[in-house]
Design a protein around this motif. Structure first.
Motif, mmCIF file in Angstrom:
data_model
loop_
_atom_site.group_PDB
_atom_site.id
_atom_site.type_symbol
_atom_site.label_atom_id
_atom_site.label_comp_id
_atom_site.label_asym_id
_atom_site.label_seq_id
_atom_site.Cartn_x
_atom_site.Cartn_y
_atom_site.Cartn_z
ATOM 1 N N SER A 10 109.218 29.710 55.533
ATOM 2 C CA SER A 10 110.654 29.586 55.713
ATOM 3 C C SER A 10 111.000 28.192 56.216
ATOM 4 C CB SER A 10 111.136 30.641 56.697
ATOM 5 O OG SER A 10 112.484 30.458 56.996
ATOM 6 N N ARG A 11 110.214 27.698 57.138
ATOM 7 C CA ARG A 11 110.475 26.398 57.730
ATOM 8 C C ARG A 11 110.137 25.262 56.766
ATOM 9 N NH1 ARG A 11 106.721 23.676 60.311
ATOM 10 N NH2 ARG A 11 105.519 25.554 60.635
ATOM 11 N N LEU A 12 109.022 25.384 56.046
ATOM 12 C CA LEU A 12 108.545 24.271 55.252
ATOM 13 C C LEU A 12 109.080 24.228 53.830
ATOM 14 C CD1 LEU A 12 104.851 24.194 56.457
ATOM 15 C CD2 LEU A 12 106.674 22.606 57.014
ATOM 16 N N LEU A 13 109.498 25.344 53.284
ATOM 17 C CA LEU A 13 109.955 25.355 51.905
ATOM 18 C C LEU A 13 111.446 25.064 51.758
ATOM 19 C CD1 LEU A 13 108.077 28.330 50.236
ATOM 20 C CD2 LEU A 13 107.935 25.931 49.644
ATOM 21 N N ASP A 14 112.128 24.770 52.835
ATOM 22 C CA ASP A 14 113.553 24.541 52.763
ATOM 23 C C ASP A 14 113.822 23.165 52.159
ATOM 24 O OD1 ASP A 14 116.271 24.246 53.096
ATOM 25 O OD2 ASP A 14 116.268 25.209 55.070
ATOM 26 N N VAL A 15 114.236 23.170 50.918
ATOM 27 C CA VAL A 15 114.462 21.930 50.187
ATOM 28 C C VAL A 15 115.560 21.106 50.831
ATOM 29 C CG1 VAL A 15 115.127 20.972 47.959
ATOM 30 C CG2 VAL A 15 113.690 22.979 48.066
ATOM 31 N N ASP A 16 116.586 21.772 51.345
ATOM 32 C CA ASP A 16 117.678 21.031 51.976
ATOM 33 C C ASP A 16 117.162 20.187 53.137
ATOM 34 O OD1 ASP A 16 119.502 22.106 50.188
ATOM 35 O OD2 ASP A 16 119.824 23.864 51.461
ATOM 36 N N ASP A 17 116.227 20.737 53.895
ATOM 37 C CA ASP A 17 115.616 19.958 54.974
ATOM 38 C C ASP A 17 114.855 18.771 54.414
ATOM 39 O OD1 ASP A 17 116.614 21.624 56.896
ATOM 40 O OD2 ASP A 17 114.740 22.709 57.223
ATOM 41 N N VAL A 18 114.130 18.986 53.324
ATOM 42 C CA VAL A 18 113.349 17.909 52.713
ATOM 43 C C VAL A 18 114.278 16.793 52.263
ATOM 44 C CG1 VAL A 18 111.900 17.297 50.739
ATOM 45 C CG2 VAL A 18 111.439 19.380 52.020
ATOM 46 N N VAL A 19 115.360 17.144 51.611
ATOM 47 C CA VAL A 19 116.284 16.141 51.113
ATOM 48 C C VAL A 19 116.928 15.369 52.251
ATOM 49 C CG1 VAL A 19 118.413 15.777 49.816
ATOM 50 C CG2 VAL A 19 116.717 17.395 48.992
ATOM 51 N N VAL A 79 105.714 27.376 41.636
ATOM 52 C CA VAL A 79 105.288 28.554 42.408
ATOM 53 C C VAL A 79 106.486 29.458 42.710
ATOM 54 C CG1 VAL A 79 104.341 29.347 44.614
ATOM 55 C CG2 VAL A 79 103.216 27.486 43.377
ATOM 56 N N CYS A 80 107.593 28.872 43.154
ATOM 57 C CA CYS A 80 108.793 29.678 43.435
ATOM 58 C C CYS A 80 109.259 30.390 42.176
ATOM 59 C CB CYS A 80 109.923 28.791 43.961
ATOM 60 S SG CYS A 80 109.660 28.137 45.616
ATOM 61 N N ARG A 81 109.290 29.693 41.062
ATOM 62 C CA ARG A 81 109.716 30.287 39.794
ATOM 63 C C ARG A 81 108.786 31.421 39.383
ATOM 64 N NH1 ARG A 81 108.119 31.949 34.960
ATOM 65 N NH2 ARG A 81 106.571 30.353 34.895
ATOM 66 N N PHE A 82 107.503 31.185 39.495
ATOM 67 C CA PHE A 82 106.530 32.196 39.079
ATOM 68 C C PHE A 82 106.642 33.466 39.921
ATOM 69 C CE2 PHE A 82 102.465 34.305 39.653
ATOM 70 C CZ PHE A 82 102.211 34.691 38.341
ATOM 71 N N LEU A 94 110.744 31.983 48.367
ATOM 72 C CA LEU A 94 110.223 31.629 47.053
ATOM 73 C C LEU A 94 111.238 32.090 46.009
ATOM 74 C CD1 LEU A 94 106.491 32.659 47.569
ATOM 75 C CD2 LEU A 94 107.487 30.380 47.693
ATOM 76 N N SER A 95 112.473 31.647 46.161
ATOM 77 C CA SER A 95 113.563 32.113 45.322
ATOM 78 C C SER A 95 113.721 31.243 44.081
ATOM 79 C CB SER A 95 114.865 32.100 46.112
ATOM 80 O OG SER A 95 115.265 30.769 46.364
ATOM 81 N N LEU A 96 114.446 31.781 43.123
ATOM 82 C CA LEU A 96 114.731 31.031 41.906
ATOM 83 C C LEU A 96 115.631 29.834 42.197
ATOM 84 C CD1 LEU A 96 115.198 34.040 39.505
ATOM 85 C CD2 LEU A 96 113.306 32.417 39.533
ATOM 86 N N GLU A 97 116.570 30.002 43.112
ATOM 87 C CA GLU A 97 117.424 28.877 43.476
ATOM 88 C C GLU A 97 116.595 27.745 44.067
ATOM 89 O OE1 GLU A 97 118.016 32.040 44.423
ATOM 90 O OE2 GLU A 97 119.931 32.545 43.500
ATOM 91 N N ARG A 98 115.638 28.102 44.889
ATOM 92 C CA ARG A 98 114.764 27.098 45.489
ATOM 93 C C ARG A 98 113.897 26.443 44.408
ATOM 94 N NH1 ARG A 98 113.766 28.900 50.714
ATOM 95 N NH2 ARG A 98 115.508 27.569 51.186
ATOM 96 N N ALA A 99 113.445 27.231 43.443
ATOM 97 C CA ALA A 99 112.676 26.676 42.328
ATOM 98 C C ALA A 99 113.518 25.641 41.588
ATOM 99 C CB ALA A 99 112.241 27.790 41.380
ATOM 100 N N LEU A 124 112.554 25.186 34.543
ATOM 101 C CA LEU A 124 113.969 25.230 34.921
ATOM 102 C C LEU A 124 114.725 26.222 34.037
ATOM 103 C CD1 LEU A 124 114.923 21.507 35.630
ATOM 104 C CD2 LEU A 124 115.402 23.457 37.115
ATOM 105 N N GLY A 125 114.392 26.240 32.764
ATOM 106 C CA GLY A 125 115.028 27.179 31.843
ATOM 107 C C GLY A 125 114.745 28.621 32.222
ATOM 108 N N ILE A 126 113.487 28.909 32.538
ATOM 109 C CA ILE A 126 113.109 30.273 32.940
ATOM 110 C C ILE A 126 113.889 30.693 34.192
ATOM 111 C CG2 ILE A 126 111.229 31.696 33.867
ATOM 112 C CD1 ILE A 126 110.789 31.312 30.977
#
Length: 177
Positions: A10-19, A79-82, A94-99, A124-126
């Motif tokens: 939860s802490r590390l996969l937050d893309v908004d934090d990364v950006v 990984v999130c998409r899969f 591991l959500s599709l939005e995060r993917a 991205l299409g999937i």
């Protein structure tokens, strides 16, 4: 242990934090960039072997060192998409939005080298397709085919969409996803 792992993801996969981190953080030096590349390469190898949890850990280490590492974002996006499309994991981190956010960052960070990520737009299409964003999904599959004209996966998805559109008489230009 499982709760601890979920909290870590939860802490590390937050893309908004990364950006936000990448825009305020001092640019990594060459040594840090090399370290991040090594972690990202390890993540890619683990992803290829199907060791998804280990791939996530290495990709996250790469992003901690260099938040703009495109390969690490690619691995996390895949990984999130899969996991979300295969129903193998109920972890919302591991959500599709995060993917979509991770995969989109790859295109933004390194638009000049998209050929290094030939399946980027396919993934991205999937993700968009599973979110019922059909217009975006079809655009991604078309872009995937532009980047890799030999991509049978993208070609099949495009053909299936055309069959779908013909059989349902649906116009994606009228979609309001």
């Amino acid at each position: 242990m499982a709760a601890k792992e979920r909290n870590r993801q939860s802490r590390l996969l937050d893309v908004d934090d990364v950006v936000s981190t990448s825009t305020t953080r001092i640019t990594p030096n060459n040594e840090e960039r090399d370290k991040a590349k090594a972690y990202a390469q390890q993540a890619k190898q683990k992803l290829a072997k199907g060791h998804f949890n280990e791939a996530v850990k290495d990709a996250e280490l790469a992003l901690q060192t260099d938040p703009r590492n495109p390969l690490a974002h690619y691995v996390l996006g895949v990984v999130c998409r899969f996991f979300r499309t295969s129903q193998q994991n109920n972890n919302e981190n591991l959500s599709l939005e995060r993917a979509i956010r991770h995969l989109t960052l790859v295109a933004q960070i390194e638009p000049q080298s998209l050929t290094e990520y030939p399946n980027l737009y396919y993934h991205l299409g999937i993700a968009n397709e599973y979110l019922s964003k059909h217009k975006e999904a079809l655009q991604c599959y078309n872009r995937a085919l532009e980047l890799d004209p030999k991509s049978q996966k993208a070609r099949i998805k495009i053909e299936l969409y055309h069959i779908y559109l013909t059989s349902t008489k649906r116009d994606l230009t009228a979609d309001h996803d």
